[in-house]
Write an enzyme that holds these catalytic residues in place. Structure first.
Site, PDB file in Angstrom:
ATOM      1  CG  ASP A   1      -0.260  -0.436   2.502  1.00 18.49           C
ATOM      2  OD1 ASP A   1       0.972  -0.339   2.580  1.00 18.49           O
ATOM      3  OD2 ASP A   1      -0.959  -0.873   3.428  1.00 18.49           O
TER       4      ASP A   1
ATOM      5  CG  ASN B   1      -8.700  -1.634  12.038  1.00 21.34           C
ATOM      6  OD1 ASN B   1      -7.866  -2.348  11.486  1.00 21.34           O
ATOM      7  ND2 ASN B   1      -9.098  -0.484  11.526  1.00 21.34           N
TER       8      ASN B   1
ATOM      9  CG  HIS C   1      -5.604  -2.484   8.766  1.00 27.52           C
ATOM     10  ND1 HIS C   1      -5.737  -1.254   9.375  1.00 27.52           N
ATOM     11  CD2 HIS C   1      -4.268  -2.692   8.678  1.00 27.52           C
ATOM     12  CE1 HIS C   1      -4.534  -0.759   9.622  1.00 27.52           C
ATOM     13  NE2 HIS C   1      -3.631  -1.612   9.228  1.00 27.52           N
TER      14      HIS C   1
ATOM     15  CD  GLU D   1      -8.523   0.842   7.999  1.00 30.92           C
ATOM     16  OE1 GLU D   1      -8.301  -0.202   8.647  1.00 30.92           O
ATOM     17  OE2 GLU D   1      -8.161   1.971   8.382  1.00 30.92           O
TER      18      GLU D   1
HETATM   19  C1  GLP Z   1      -0.189   0.002   8.651  1.00 30.60           C
HETATM   20  C2  GLP Z   1       0.096  -0.802   7.385  1.00 30.60           C
HETATM   21  C3  GLP Z   1      -0.188  -2.271   7.601  1.00 30.60           C
HETATM   22  C4  GLP Z   1       0.435  -2.739   8.898  1.00 30.60           C
HETATM   23  C5  GLP Z   1      -0.190  -2.007  10.057  1.00 30.60           C
HETATM   24  C6  GLP Z   1       0.304  -2.468  11.410  1.00 30.60           C
HETATM   25  O1  GLP Z   1      -1.486   0.439   8.772  1.00 30.60           O
HETATM   26  N1  GLP Z   1      -0.635  -0.341   6.239  1.00 30.60           N
HETATM   27  O2  GLP Z   1       0.318  -2.994   6.493  1.00 30.60           O
HETATM   28  O3  GLP Z   1       0.252  -4.121   9.042  1.00 30.60           O
HETATM   29  O4  GLP Z   1       0.131  -0.642   9.881  1.00 30.60           O
HETATM   30  O5  GLP Z   1       1.336  -1.642  11.889  1.00 30.60           O
HETATM   31  P1  GLP Z   1       2.329  -2.041  13.043  1.00 30.60           P
HETATM   32  O6  GLP Z   1       3.099  -3.195  12.523  1.00 30.60           O
HETATM   33  O7  GLP Z   1       3.204  -0.828  13.218  1.00 30.60           O
HETATM   34  O8  GLP Z   1       1.522  -2.368  14.223  1.00 30.60           O
END
Ligand code: GLP
Length: 251
Positions: free
Chosen positions: A65, A134, A136, A141
């Site tokens: 993304d 959440n 995702h 989302e």
């Molecule tokens: C972002 C990314 C996701 C990732 C998520 C979790 O929103 N788009 O791909 O998995 O964060 O982040 P973290 O690993 O910092 O908890």
């Protein structure tokens, strides 16, 4: 789904990196995630590259993304994060041009999403995934379609709040829109390595591993994929009903 639980995030990350080192055949296509969770895996891959045990030379890496409209120089632009992790710091053998990311600065992000989806084509060989609090994956989302392809998405307040820590703690600085691989696009990966660590991930982990497949917990779609390995630390595994069985099967 294989669920592998280790005492610490570092131990689980080392095993996940080893799965990638052993399973990735160059030249291939590696799917890469952002967020803080996969960073130790990237460090292990760089160390393996330095020892001559792994290389992305001649391979391509595909981001999940990108934020829409984020400044090209911004350190949190996902292209910059991944360049830092996979090309910088001694690198993994990956050439900068072989890092593929959705174009967050495109005049027409909808078209940019379609182009990116076409480029991914048959999917990546191994997809690394984190997990949002959440539920995702990528930026899909809750209540996004379970059959979506790469698309422009709107970030929820929860996700913008979670990611504010990368933007001086200021939610207003977190972009509202993104281009993300859709869930159906992610599902084209031949195999998936998902990582989740810490107390904050215990609830989404329980839902995506043991709950129903549902739009509420987008990562639950992975239950329909036949080659998924989930790496957890004790905290992220703490709400799993079948934690003892997972530990017994995959000790
Ligand atoms: C972002 C990314 C996701 C990732 C998520 C979790 O929103 N788009 O791909 O998995 O964060 O982040 P973290 O690993 O910092 O908890």
């Amino acid at each position: 789904m294989r669920v592998i639980i280790r005492d610490t995030a570092d131990e689980a990350s080392r095993l996940a990196a080893q799965q990638i080192i052993d399973g990735f055949t160059p030249p291939g296509r590696l799917g890469v995630a952002t967020g803080s969770t996969p960073l130790p895996v990237y460090r292990y891959l760089r160390e393996a590259y330095a020892r001559g045990e792994f290389t992305l030379h001649g391979s391509t890496a595909w981001a999940l993304d990108e934020y829409v409209g984020i400044d090209e120089e911004h350190p949190e632009r996902y292209r910059n994060v991944l360049l830092h992790e996979l090309v910088g710091n001694g690198g993994t053998g990956l050439a900068a041009d072989d890092l593929k990311t959705p174009d967050g600065k495109a005049e027409d992000p909808v078209k940019a999403a379609r182009i990116y989806d076409e480029l991914i084509g048959p999917g990546v060989d191994i997809q690394i995934l984190g997990l949002g609090s959440n539920g995702h994956i990528g930026f899909n989302e809750p209540f996004d379609s379970l059959t979506s392809r790469t698309h422009v998405g709107l970030l929820t307040g929860t996700t913008r709040q979670d990611n504010a820590r990368f933007f001086d703690g200021d939610i207003e600085q977190v972009p509202e829109y993104c281009v993300t691989q859709g869930l159906a696009t992610i599902m084209t990966a031949k195999s998936v390595v998902l990582l989740a660590f810490g107390e904050r991930k215990a609830e989404p982990v329980a839902h995506i591993v043991e709950g129903a497949v549902s739009q509420r917990w987008p990562g639950s779609i992975l239950q329909l994929h036949d080659d998924v390995t989930v790496y957890l630390d004790e905290s992220a595994a703490s709400q799993l009903e079948f934690i003892d069985s997972f530990k017994k099967f995959h000790s």
